[in-house]
Design an enzyme around this catalytic site. Structure first.
Site, short mmCIF file in Angstrom:
data_model
loop_
_atom_site.label_atom_id
_atom_site.label_comp_id
_atom_site.label_asym_id
_atom_site.label_seq_id
_atom_site.Cartn_x
_atom_site.Cartn_y
_atom_site.Cartn_z
N GLY A 26 0.77 -1.24 0.00
CA GLY A 26 0.00 0.00 0.00
C GLY A 26 0.80 1.29 0.00
N ILE A 83 -7.15 -9.22 -11.98
CA ILE A 83 -7.67 -8.62 -13.21
C ILE A 83 -9.20 -8.62 -13.12
CG2 ILE A 83 -7.91 -8.96 -15.71
CD1 ILE A 83 -5.03 -9.97 -15.75
N ASN A 104 -5.82 2.72 -13.09
CA ASN A 104 -4.83 1.78 -12.57
C ASN A 104 -3.44 2.38 -12.75
OD1 ASN A 104 -3.74 -0.84 -11.74
ND2 ASN A 104 -3.17 -1.14 -13.89
N HIS A 120 0.46 1.32 -13.51
CA HIS A 120 1.30 0.21 -13.99
C HIS A 120 2.75 0.67 -14.00
CE1 HIS A 120 2.31 -3.46 -16.03
NE2 HIS A 120 3.08 -2.74 -16.83
N ASP A 149 -4.17 -3.54 -18.93
CA ASP A 149 -3.25 -2.42 -19.21
C ASP A 149 -3.51 -1.77 -20.57
OD1 ASP A 149 -1.93 -2.82 -16.72
OD2 ASP A 149 -0.64 -4.33 -17.62
N LEU A 195 10.18 7.66 -7.88
CA LEU A 195 10.31 8.78 -8.82
C LEU A 195 9.09 8.96 -9.72
CD1 LEU A 195 14.05 8.40 -9.92
CD2 LEU A 195 13.08 9.85 -8.13
N GLU A 237 5.65 6.45 -9.67
CA GLU A 237 4.31 6.01 -9.24
C GLU A 237 3.69 6.92 -8.17
OE1 GLU A 237 3.78 1.76 -8.51
OE2 GLU A 237 5.66 1.39 -9.52
C1 GRF Z 1 3.32 -1.12 -7.58
O1 GRF Z 1 4.55 -1.31 -8.24
C2 GRF Z 1 2.23 -0.99 -8.61
O2 GRF Z 1 2.60 -0.30 -9.75
C3 GRF Z 1 2.01 -2.43 -8.92
O3 GRF Z 1 2.09 -3.07 -7.67
C4 GRF Z 1 2.92 -2.35 -6.80
C5 GRF Z 1 2.12 -2.03 -5.56
O4 GRF Z 1 2.83 -1.52 -4.51
N1 GRF Z 1 0.83 -2.64 -9.69
P1 GRF Z 1 2.09 -0.90 -3.23
O5 GRF Z 1 1.15 -1.94 -2.67
O6 GRF Z 1 1.37 0.35 -3.65
O7 GRF Z 1 3.20 -0.61 -2.26
#
Ligand code: GRF
Length: 204
Positions: A16, A96, A111, A113, A154, A182, A184
């Site tokens: 999370g 999914i 979402n 990715h 995706d 950097l 997400e």
């Molecule tokens: C992230 O890399 C996200 O892009 C992928 O799963 C990971 C989740 O990490 N789909 P978190 O649970 O938000 O720490």
């Protein structure tokens, strides 16, 4: 008069950290058009649920293992109506969603990715596998993408992307951390605000 906000549910499966970025962004005002009012996990022991509880956000579990795909989706749909949810954010949600589910929520699910779509994405590309594939290919730049969710894994319309360079000597683990930090954790809150605002203004 208090400004109206869209009601957001965040779907999670694991640690999370992306959820945490969203919670922090709401606190700091980066997300101002939406309110995170529910966190749903497919795993009862996901640490993401503790993060939500700590922030005072309501939590729920919809387990695919216990309910099956259709049962899990029925439970999510019920939670959406019970809590008047307008918008779903998949933040590290490892299941999914079926076409019949995504069709009901057109332009209402996004979402994150961890690659620059259309590279290293689609079925089978999740978690560390995405970064392993980028390193195997030898690309010098990767990144993250926030996109709308449709029936193609995706494959929905892209909302925001951010590129990240790949330093020599990277491992899948180091690259995963770098992309999260950097890219997400920055673009997911921005996309969340962008889409919330568009929903509020009736633009989508
Ligand atoms: C992230 O890399 C996200 O892009 C992928 O799963 C990971 C989740 O990490 N789909 P978190 O649970 O938000 O720490």
């Amino acid at each position: 008069m208090k400004k109206k906000k869209v009601n957001i549910a965040v779907l999670v499966s694991g640690g999370g950290t992306n959820l945490q970025a969203l919670i922090d962004a709401e606190k700091s005002g980066i997300i101002e058009s939406g309110k995170i009012s529910l966190v749903i996990s497919n795993k009862a022991d996901a640490f993401a649920l503790s993060r939500a509880e700590k922030a005072g956000i309501k939590t729920a579990v919809a387990s695919k293992k216990e309910l099956g795909q259709a049962g899990m989706e029925e439970r999510i749909s019920a939670l959406i109506s019970e809590n008047s949810i307008d918008f779903l954010v998949l933040a590290g949600f490892m299941c999914i969603l079926s076409q019949s589910f995504t069709k009901q929520y057109d332009h209402r699910i996004i979402n994150i990715h961890p690659s620059l779509i259309p590279s290293f994405c689609g079925e089978g590309f999740y978690g560390l596998r995405v970064h392993e594939a980028a390193l195997e290919k030898g690309v010098k730049v990767t990144g993250a993408t926030v996109h709308f969710v449709n029936e193609i894994p995706d494959g929905g319309e892209i909302i925001i992307q951010k590129a990240v360079t790949i330093p020599d000597g990277s491992t899948p683990q180091s690259l995963q951390k770098r992309v999260m930090k950097l890219a997400e954790w920055k673009i997911l809150p921005l996309a969340c605000e962008l889409v919330s605002k568009k929903i509020l203004n009736g633009e989508i």
